[in-house]
Every structure is written in C-alpha cells, then in structure tokens.
Design a protein around this motif. Structure first.
Motif, PDB file in Angstrom:
ATOM      1  N   ALA A  20       0.821  -1.210   0.000  1.00 29.35           N
ATOM      2  CA  ALA A  20       0.000   0.000   0.000  1.00 29.35           C
ATOM      3  C   ALA A  20       0.851   1.256   0.000  1.00 29.35           C
ATOM      4  O   ALA A  20       0.403   2.315   0.377  1.00 29.35           O
ATOM      5  CB  ALA A  20      -0.916  -0.009   1.221  1.00 29.35           C
ATOM      6  N   LEU A  21       2.122   1.127  -0.434  1.00 30.35           N
ATOM      7  CA  LEU A  21       3.067   2.230  -0.511  1.00 30.35           C
ATOM      8  C   LEU A  21       3.515   2.698   0.860  1.00 30.35           C
ATOM      9  O   LEU A  21       3.905   3.837   1.043  1.00 30.35           O
ATOM     10  CB  LEU A  21       2.496   3.396  -1.319  1.00 30.35           C
ATOM     11  N   GLY A  22       3.481   1.803   1.825  1.00 21.93           N
ATOM     12  CA  GLY A  22       4.241   2.012   3.034  1.00 21.93           C
ATOM     13  C   GLY A  22       3.581   2.804   4.135  1.00 21.93           C
ATOM     14  O   GLY A  22       2.479   3.278   4.024  1.00 21.93           O
ATOM     15  N   ALA A  23       4.325   2.935   5.221  1.00 28.20           N
ATOM     16  CA  ALA A  23       3.814   3.645   6.375  1.00 28.20           C
ATOM     17  C   ALA A  23       4.958   4.256   7.144  1.00 28.20           C
ATOM     18  O   ALA A  23       6.076   3.777   7.103  1.00 28.20           O
ATOM     19  CB  ALA A  23       3.059   2.686   7.289  1.00 28.20           C
ATOM     20  N   LEU A  24       4.678   5.328   7.845  1.00 26.91           N
ATOM     21  CA  LEU A  24       5.649   5.970   8.711  1.00 26.91           C
ATOM     22  C   LEU A  24       5.307   5.630  10.146  1.00 26.91           C
ATOM     23  O   LEU A  24       4.268   6.021  10.659  1.00 26.91           O
ATOM     24  CB  LEU A  24       5.610   7.493   8.512  1.00 26.91           C
ATOM     25  N   LEU A  25       6.190   4.864  10.817  1.00 28.44           N
ATOM     26  CA  LEU A  25       5.985   4.534  12.224  1.00 28.44           C
ATOM     27  C   LEU A  25       6.618   5.630  13.065  1.00 28.44           C
ATOM     28  O   LEU A  25       7.833   5.753  13.115  1.00 28.44           O
ATOM     29  CB  LEU A  25       6.617   3.183  12.553  1.00 28.44           C
ATOM     30  N   LEU A  26       5.778   6.417  13.674  1.00 29.40           N
ATOM     31  CA  LEU A  26       6.228   7.574  14.427  1.00 29.40           C
ATOM     32  C   LEU A  26       6.629   7.161  15.827  1.00 29.40           C
ATOM     33  O   LEU A  26       5.935   6.414  16.494  1.00 29.40           O
ATOM     34  CB  LEU A  26       5.084   8.594  14.495  1.00 29.40           C
ATOM     35  N   SER A  27       7.800   7.625  16.268  1.00 28.12           N
ATOM     36  CA  SER A  27       8.212   7.329  17.636  1.00 28.12           C
ATOM     37  C   SER A  27       7.266   8.004  18.626  1.00 28.12           C
ATOM     38  O   SER A  27       6.657   9.025  18.336  1.00 28.12           O
ATOM     39  CB  SER A  27       9.636   7.848  17.878  1.00 28.12           C
ATOM     40  N   ALA A  28       7.150   7.435  19.810  1.00 32.36           N
ATOM     41  CA  ALA A  28       6.241   7.998  20.807  1.00 32.36           C
ATOM     42  C   ALA A  28       6.645   9.422  21.167  1.00 32.36           C
ATOM     43  O   ALA A  28       5.806  10.297  21.370  1.00 32.36           O
ATOM     44  CB  ALA A  28       6.236   7.116  22.052  1.00 32.36           C
ATOM     45  N   THR A  29       7.963   9.691  21.221  1.00 37.66           N
ATOM     46  CA  THR A  29       8.425  11.031  21.562  1.00 37.66           C
ATOM     47  C   THR A  29       8.003  12.032  20.512  1.00 37.66           C
ATOM     48  O   THR A  29       7.456  13.094  20.791  1.00 37.66           O
ATOM     49  CB  THR A  29       9.954  11.047  21.700  1.00 37.66           C
ATOM     50  N   ALA A  30       8.271  11.675  19.224  1.00 41.06           N
ATOM     51  CA  ALA A  30       7.912  12.590  18.147  1.00 41.06           C
ATOM     52  C   ALA A  30       6.408  12.816  18.098  1.00 41.06           C
ATOM     53  O   ALA A  30       5.935  13.930  17.888  1.00 41.06           O
ATOM     54  CB  ALA A  30       8.418  12.042  16.812  1.00 41.06           C
ATOM     55  N   LEU A 152       5.401   9.482   1.016  1.00 42.94           N
ATOM     56  CA  LEU A 152       5.315   9.758   2.448  1.00 42.94           C
ATOM     57  C   LEU A 152       4.302   8.886   3.165  1.00 42.94           C
ATOM     58  O   LEU A 152       4.440   8.641   4.366  1.00 42.94           O
ATOM     59  CB  LEU A 152       4.937  11.230   2.677  1.00 42.94           C
ATOM     60  N   ARG A 153       3.294   8.396   2.452  1.00 35.52           N
ATOM     61  CA  ARG A 153       2.221   7.677   3.121  1.00 35.52           C
ATOM     62  C   ARG A 153       1.366   6.926   2.116  1.00 35.52           C
ATOM     63  O   ARG A 153       1.449   7.166   0.898  1.00 35.52           O
ATOM     64  CB  ARG A 153       1.337   8.651   3.905  1.00 35.52           C
ATOM     65  N   ASP A 162       0.557   2.545  10.457  1.00 36.33           N
ATOM     66  CA  ASP A 162       1.016   1.988   9.192  1.00 36.33           C
ATOM     67  C   ASP A 162       0.569   2.796   7.984  1.00 36.33           C
ATOM     68  O   ASP A 162       0.629   2.325   6.854  1.00 36.33           O
ATOM     69  CB  ASP A 162       0.570   0.527   9.055  1.00 36.33           C
ATOM     70  N   THR A 163       0.134   4.042   8.210  1.00 31.16           N
ATOM     71  CA  THR A 163      -0.194   4.920   7.093  1.00 31.16           C
ATOM     72  C   THR A 163       1.048   5.657   6.598  1.00 31.16           C
ATOM     73  O   THR A 163       1.240   5.840   5.408  1.00 31.16           O
ATOM     74  CB  THR A 163      -1.270   5.943   7.500  1.00 31.16           C
ATOM     75  N   TRP A 164       1.892   6.079   7.532  1.00 36.31           N
ATOM     76  CA  TRP A 164       3.046   6.921   7.203  1.00 36.31           C
ATOM     77  C   TRP A 164       4.341   6.108   7.194  1.00 36.31           C
ATOM     78  O   TRP A 164       4.456   5.083   7.830  1.00 36.31           O
ATOM     79  CB  TRP A 164       3.177   8.048   8.230  1.00 36.31           C
ATOM     80  N   ARG A 165       5.342   6.661   6.505  1.00 33.65           N
ATOM     81  CA  ARG A 165       6.673   6.074   6.524  1.00 33.65           C
ATOM     82  C   ARG A 165       7.498   6.609   7.697  1.00 33.65           C
ATOM     83  O   ARG A 165       7.136   7.605   8.301  1.00 33.65           O
ATOM     84  CB  ARG A 165       7.372   6.383   5.212  1.00 33.65           C
ATOM     85  N   HIS A 166       8.602   5.920   7.983  1.00 35.45           N
ATOM     86  CA  HIS A 166       9.493   6.437   9.022  1.00 35.45           C
ATOM     87  C   HIS A 166      10.928   6.377   8.540  1.00 35.45           C
ATOM     88  O   HIS A 166      11.207   5.954   7.418  1.00 35.45           O
ATOM     89  CB  HIS A 166       9.288   5.673  10.338  1.00 35.45           C
ATOM     90  N   ASN A 167      11.845   6.861   9.373  1.00 37.46           N
ATOM     91  CA  ASN A 167      13.279   6.966   9.025  1.00 37.46           C
ATOM     92  C   ASN A 167      13.495   7.806   7.768  1.00 37.46           C
ATOM     93  O   ASN A 167      14.443   7.565   7.013  1.00 37.46           O
ATOM     94  CB  ASN A 167      13.899   5.582   8.805  1.00 37.46           C
ATOM     95  N   LEU A 168      12.656   8.798   7.526  1.00 37.06           N
ATOM     96  CA  LEU A 168      12.810   9.600   6.315  1.00 37.06           C
ATOM     97  C   LEU A 168      14.111  10.396   6.352  1.00 37.06           C
ATOM     98  O   LEU A 168      14.459  11.005   7.382  1.00 37.06           O
ATOM     99  CB  LEU A 168      11.624  10.554   6.142  1.00 37.06           C
ATOM    100  N   TYR A 169      14.805  10.393   5.201  1.00 38.39           N
ATOM    101  CA  TYR A 169      16.155  10.948   5.154  1.00 38.39           C
ATOM    102  C   TYR A 169      16.431  11.431   3.739  1.00 38.39           C
ATOM    103  O   TYR A 169      16.367  10.652   2.786  1.00 38.39           O
ATOM    104  CB  TYR A 169      17.133   9.850   5.542  1.00 38.39           C
ATOM    105  N   PHE A 170      16.722  12.707   3.586  1.00 36.66           N
ATOM    106  CA  PHE A 170      16.974  13.309   2.285  1.00 36.66           C
ATOM    107  C   PHE A 170      18.472  13.477   2.065  1.00 36.66           C
ATOM    108  O   PHE A 170      19.167  14.073   2.888  1.00 36.66           O
ATOM    109  CB  PHE A 170      16.277  14.662   2.195  1.00 36.66           C
ATOM    110  N   VAL A 171      18.967  12.929   0.940  1.00 37.98           N
ATOM    111  CA  VAL A 171      20.389  13.009   0.607  1.00 37.98           C
ATOM    112  C   VAL A 171      20.525  13.765  -0.714  1.00 37.98           C
ATOM    113  O   VAL A 171      20.422  13.176  -1.800  1.00 37.98           O
ATOM    114  CB  VAL A 171      21.030  11.615   0.500  1.00 37.98           C
ATOM    115  N   PRO A 172      20.735  15.085  -0.664  1.00 37.43           N
ATOM    116  CA  PRO A 172      20.875  15.859  -1.899  1.00 37.43           C
ATOM    117  C   PRO A 172      22.161  15.475  -2.631  1.00 37.43           C
ATOM    118  O   PRO A 172      23.199  15.208  -2.013  1.00 37.43           O
ATOM    119  CB  PRO A 172      20.921  17.302  -1.401  1.00 37.43           C
TER     120      PRO A 172
END
Length: 354
Positions: A20-30, A152-153, A162-172
C-alpha cells in the motif's frame, strides 16, 4: 494496489506496508511533540505529521542510512540482493543544449540541479527500506523539500501507524552510496487530506489521478547547523496550469535493476529526461514526457524553463506514475502538476521554524 512510480508489480504480493506504498511509524516522543493534524486550508485541508524532532532521533536516522543500506533501498529481498556496482559515467562539463529531447540518461552536466535534487530514503511499516526522489524548493524557512505524497504515506487514517513512513532521510546530490552534501532527517511532513480516505473505498491510484499526489517535507538542519537550502541552493516553484507541448526537463533516481538484472538503472546516479509535455489519456490531470524512468523516480521534479547551463528551473510537477496508470505510449513518465493544493502545502511547510 497503487501503480505509482515508487512501486513494482511484485509489490502486490507483499505485506500491506509495501503493497500500500508504506507507512511511517512515528516514535512515541515525536508523536507527543507534533501529533498528526488536519489543518483547515480553504477548500482543501493539509494533513501534517511529525518526523525526527529530537537530537537523539536525528542521530539515529543519520547512522541508520549507511552506504550499503542506501544502495539497497528498494530491493524486494535485500538479504540476498547484491550491492549494485557504482556508476562511473564520466561527467561532462559542457552544458546540454536547451530544449534537447532526452528519453533517459545519467545527468553528467552538474549545475544547481546536481545539488538541490536528491534521493529520499524511508522505511516501510514491514521494516523494509525504499526510496523516492525529492527537491529543495524556495521557501521562507529555507528548509522545504517537495516530493510525491505517495512517497510519504499510503491511503488511510492519518493517525494509524502503518499509514506513514518512518526513518525519512533526504540526501541531496546522492551518488553511488555517498552523501556528498550530507544527509537531512525530516522534521515534519504534509500531504493533502485526501490521503486520509478509507483504504477500503478509495485507492492510492484514485487519489493520485485526482491530482493530489504532492507532499512537502521540512528537513532538519545539517550537522553543522545550516538549513538545507544554505547547503544546496533551491529551485523555483510555481503553481501554474500546464500547456500542451510545453518543454519539460525531469530528474529522478530510478532503481529497477535492484529487482530486475535486465533493467537499466540501480539508483546509483541521477537520471535526466526531457521533452514536450502531454496529458495522460486515462488520467488527464497528470502530464508526462517521454522517459524511461520508473520505480524510484517518484517525487522527482518536472521543470519548465530549465537552463542546462546553470541547472536551474521552475518545479511545476512531481513524478507520480508511468503509462501503466495514466495511459499513453510506453515510456512516458507522468507528473502531478502543482496547483492550489500544492501551494497550500508549500505555505504550510515554508512557515515551519527549523
């Protein structure tokens, strides 16, 4: 199963996270610092979500994305997938003549685009890694990056893990497993609230072809405290109606060869396409050009007025899909063109303090 350019046919047999194009697992702190919210914005609302908001989380994500992990992002079975060989296509300092059609080739001409466009890495809900393409665009906070919403989701409740992705990281400027300009964790992100739909009744395909496949990211500062645009520069962005035959230059990081040895690209270098734009017969809100890019190119910029001498243009769309969803001739890469919804997203992102 969405047919966007960030997935493969094989994904249809995978667990829901990648299928389903992934999910972002958000940490409890975030999550406690910036919960998912729906922000009213005229006729269309913006759904925002938190990423890495603490130093500890930023450091963890930076360490997570090692050279080999980046090289293999998108492999369906990374445990047995060989690390792709580096692409040593020689650089060519001569500028490409403006308006030169290009169905797909490694970009070797440098310029601002070589710094402001990069790979966007993430982890699906099932623990596997993937990647898309993203671009630093002009915004007040100098920390705004545009990509496709499906990077992103997936469709579903914005409060579901499981709607959003996690560990997102941009490498220009990503090249051959390196971070030439460093890496930037994502502080917060947003899509149109149209992605909040019940997945039992609305598919990612339907949301994408309706013109809502734009996402905005706000990235954290670099390790030395600089905002991303201070490191990479930024590209112009516009929210204009497409014009048939308008010449468009497109960039992305396709990675099909990770899963198909016969495919052309493994995500090692940035690829360029260019040609006149035309609407998708089966998805007239999506506009595309002749291009052999596919999975991994999602979110990549479609430029008008691109100057090959400087590498600067105006982002007017982001890659969404190929002809499999939008129709048209084989070897066409289609973009969600940026309109009022994308303008609201950029306004939301540009107003975030970093």
């Amino acid at each position: 199963m969405p047919k966007t350019a960030g997935t493969t046919a094989t994904d249809r047999t995978l667990p829901r996270g990648r299928a389903a194009l992934g999910a972002l697992l958000l940490s409890a702190t975030a999550a406690s610092l910036l919960p998912t919210t729906a922000v009213a914005a005229g006729r269309e609302s913006v759904t925002a979500h938190a990423g890495a908001t603490t130093t500890e989380e930023r450091d963890r994500i930076d360490a997570y994305w090692t050279s080999d992990r980046m090289r293999l992002a998108g492999a369906l079975v990374p445990e047995i997938t060989p690390v792709p060989e580096d692409d040593h296509t020689p650089d060519d300092p001569r500028p490409l003549p403006a308006g030169t059609p290009d169905p797909g080739a490694v970009w070797t001409h440098g310029g601002a685009v070589d710094r402001s466009v990069g790979r966007l890495f993430f982890t699906f809900s099932d623990g596997y890694d993937g990647s898309c393409t993203a671009t630093v665009v002009t915004a007040e906070n100098r920390s705004t990056v545009v990509t496709a919403a499906h990077c992103l989701r997936g469709v579903g409740s914005p409060t579901a893990d499981d709607t959003w992705r996690h560990n997102l990281y941009f490498v220009p400027g990503y090249r051959n497993g390196t971070k030439p300009l460093g890496g930037f964790s994502v502080r917060s992100m947003a899509t149109s609230a149209h992605w909040d739909a019940d997945p039992g009744g609305t598919s990612s395909d339907a949301v994408a072809v309706a013109g809502h496949d734009t996402g905005m990211l706000v990235v954290n500062r670099s390790a030395d405290g600089r905002r991303v645009a201070e490191v990479t520069g930024s590209q112009r962005i516009a929210f204009t109606r497409p014009v048939a035959g308008e010449f468009v230059d497109t960039f992305g990081y396709p990675k099909d060869r990770l899963n198909d040895p016969a495919a052309k690209y493994a995500g090692s270098r940035m690829i360029h396409c260019a040609g006149p734009a035309r609407p998708g017969p089966a998805a007239p809100l999506l506009w595309g050009e002749s291009c052999d890019m596919s999975h991994g190119a999602s979110g990549g910029p479609h430029f008008t007025g691109f100057d090959p001498r400087t590498g600067i243009g105006t982002v007017v769309g982001v890659t969404t899909t190929t002809e499999e969803l939008a129709g048209g001739s084989a070897g066409t890469l289609y973009a969600t063109r940026l309109g009022d919804g994308a303008r609201r997203l950029r306004g939301w992102a540009g107003g975030r303090v970093v």
